[in-house]
Design a protein around this motif. Structure first.
Motif, PDB file in Angstrom:
ATOM      1  N   UNK A   1       0.703  -1.296  -0.001  1.00  0.00           N
ATOM      2  CA  UNK A   1       0.030  -0.142   0.015  1.00  0.00           C
ATOM      3  C   UNK A   1       0.751   1.169  -0.052  1.00  0.00           C
ATOM      4  N   UNK A   2       0.575   2.283  -0.706  1.00  0.00           N
ATOM      5  CA  UNK A   2       1.361   3.507  -0.715  1.00  0.00           C
ATOM      6  C   UNK A   2       1.136   4.167   0.772  1.00  0.00           C
ATOM      7  N   UNK A   3       1.826   5.060   1.050  1.00  0.00           N
ATOM      8  CA  UNK A   3       1.907   5.970   2.217  1.00  0.00           C
ATOM      9  C   UNK A   3       0.870   6.888   1.792  1.00  0.00           C
ATOM     10  N   UNK A   4      -0.126   6.933   3.040  1.00  0.00           N
ATOM     11  CA  UNK A   4      -1.174   7.973   2.818  1.00  0.00           C
ATOM     12  C   UNK A   4      -0.578   9.183   3.791  1.00  0.00           C
ATOM     13  N   UNK A   5      -0.543  10.373   2.873  1.00  0.00           N
ATOM     14  CA  UNK A   5      -0.060  11.507   3.527  1.00  0.00           C
ATOM     15  C   UNK A   5      -0.964  11.819   4.820  1.00  0.00           C
ATOM     16  N   UNK A   6      -0.622  12.165   5.905  1.00  0.00           N
ATOM     17  CA  UNK A   6      -0.981  12.512   7.034  1.00  0.00           C
ATOM     18  C   UNK A   6      -0.880  14.104   7.304  1.00  0.00           C
ATOM     19  N   UNK A   7      -1.857  14.663   7.234  1.00  0.00           N
ATOM     20  CA  UNK A   7      -1.720  16.321   7.684  1.00  0.00           C
ATOM     21  C   UNK A   7      -2.372  16.795   8.988  1.00  0.00           C
ATOM     22  N   UNK A   8      -1.799  17.738   9.532  1.00  0.00           N
ATOM     23  CA  UNK A   8      -2.254  18.169  10.682  1.00  0.00           C
ATOM     24  C   UNK A   8      -2.739  19.821  10.440  1.00  0.00           C
ATOM     25  N   UNK A   9      -3.979  19.943  10.570  1.00  0.00           N
ATOM     26  CA  UNK A   9      -4.518  21.403  10.780  1.00  0.00           C
ATOM     27  C   UNK A   9      -4.542  21.922  12.170  1.00  0.00           C
ATOM     28  N   UNK A  10      -3.842  23.085  12.190  1.00  0.00           N
ATOM     29  CA  UNK A  10      -3.870  23.848  13.352  1.00  0.00           C
ATOM     30  C   UNK A  10      -4.762  25.027  13.216  1.00  0.00           C
ATOM     31  N   UNK A  11      -5.849  25.039  13.949  1.00  0.00           N
ATOM     32  CA  UNK A  11      -6.734  25.968  13.893  1.00  0.00           C
ATOM     33  C   UNK A  11      -7.214  26.999  15.143  1.00  0.00           C
TER      34      UNK A  11
ATOM     35  N   UNK B   1     -12.638  13.242   4.211  1.00  0.00           N
ATOM     36  CA  UNK B   1     -11.452  13.127   4.772  1.00  0.00           C
ATOM     37  C   UNK B   1     -11.342  12.120   5.897  1.00  0.00           C
ATOM     38  N   UNK B   2     -10.418  11.274   5.991  1.00  0.00           N
ATOM     39  CA  UNK B   2     -10.215  10.141   6.919  1.00  0.00           C
ATOM     40  C   UNK B   2      -9.600  10.878   8.615  1.00  0.00           C
ATOM     41  N   UNK B   3     -10.316  10.978   9.293  1.00  0.00           N
ATOM     42  CA  UNK B   3     -10.061  11.618  10.632  1.00  0.00           C
ATOM     43  C   UNK B   3      -8.770  10.597  11.295  1.00  0.00           C
ATOM     44  N   UNK B   4      -7.642  11.077  11.666  1.00  0.00           N
ATOM     45  CA  UNK B   4      -6.942  10.237  12.610  1.00  0.00           C
ATOM     46  C   UNK B   4      -6.868  10.697  13.848  1.00  0.00           C
ATOM     47  N   UNK B   5      -7.309  12.149  14.364  1.00  0.00           N
ATOM     48  CA  UNK B   5      -7.281  12.540  15.475  1.00  0.00           C
ATOM     49  C   UNK B   5      -7.804  13.869  15.557  1.00  0.00           C
ATOM     50  N   UNK B   6      -8.567  14.196  16.584  1.00  0.00           N
ATOM     51  CA  UNK B   6      -9.163  15.447  16.661  1.00  0.00           C
ATOM     52  C   UNK B   6      -8.933  15.780  18.454  1.00  0.00           C
TER      53      UNK B   6
ATOM     54  N   UNK C   1      -6.517  18.881  14.217  1.00  0.00           N
ATOM     55  CA  UNK C   1      -7.213  18.039  13.223  1.00  0.00           C
ATOM     56  C   UNK C   1      -6.296  17.340  12.456  1.00  0.00           C
ATOM     57  N   UNK C   2      -5.984  16.028  12.534  1.00  0.00           N
ATOM     58  CA  UNK C   2      -5.014  15.077  11.944  1.00  0.00           C
ATOM     59  C   UNK C   2      -5.837  14.335  10.907  1.00  0.00           C
ATOM     60  N   UNK C   3      -5.632  14.316   9.557  1.00  0.00           N
ATOM     61  CA  UNK C   3      -6.414  13.642   8.659  1.00  0.00           C
ATOM     62  C   UNK C   3      -5.526  12.923   7.873  1.00  0.00           C
ATOM     63  N   UNK C   4      -5.924  11.907   7.165  1.00  0.00           N
ATOM     64  CA  UNK C   4      -4.875  10.983   6.398  1.00  0.00           C
ATOM     65  C   UNK C   4      -5.768  11.123   4.693  1.00  0.00           C
ATOM     66  N   UNK C   5      -4.762  10.839   3.919  1.00  0.00           N
ATOM     67  CA  UNK C   5      -5.268  10.766   2.451  1.00  0.00           C
ATOM     68  C   UNK C   5      -5.592  11.886   1.785  1.00  0.00           C
ATOM     69  N   UNK C   6      -5.186  13.023   2.034  1.00  0.00           N
ATOM     70  CA  UNK C   6      -5.438  14.374   1.246  1.00  0.00           C
ATOM     71  C   UNK C   6      -4.219  14.828   0.852  1.00  0.00           C
TER      72      UNK C   6
END
Length: 93
Positions: free
Chosen positions: A5-15, A36-41, A55-60
């Motif tokens: 499986x390819x690595x799904x990029x994980x991005x963190x949004x700081x709001x 979006x696939x939530x990893x953590x909030x 907010x951490x999300x995967x696959x964006x």
């Protein structure tokens, strides 16, 4: 996830946003609409008022992350938005 499986990029949004009863729901809604696939909030009250939401999300990919950042920044309750890409050594997106 398998090795193939390819690595799904994980991005963190700081709001940072206003401390209102519906702020978290308003900020999360664009992620839900985008699928979006939530990893953590997490949400914490900021020392000088308002709230800080992580907010951490995967696959964006970078384009979708930038589009979401703009949509979130346009919300009336939002003061600022930052985005980090975690899989690439915490580089800015």
């Amino acid at each position: 996830m398998s090795d193939a499986d390819p690595v799904r990029p994980r991005r963190t949004f700081l709001v940072t946003a206003a401390d209102a009863p519906d702020t978290l729901l308003r900020v999360l809604n664009p992620f839900v609409v985008a699928g979006a696939a939530f990893a953590a909030v997490s949400l914490e009250r900021a020392p000088r008022g308002g709230v800080e939401i992580r907010i951490e999300v995967e696959g964006l990919d970078a384009d979708r992350a930038a589009s979401l950042r703009e949509r979130i920044a346009g919300l009336v309750c939002v003061r600022s938005v930052g985005v980090l890409q975690l899989n690439a050594g915490r580089q800015a997106a």
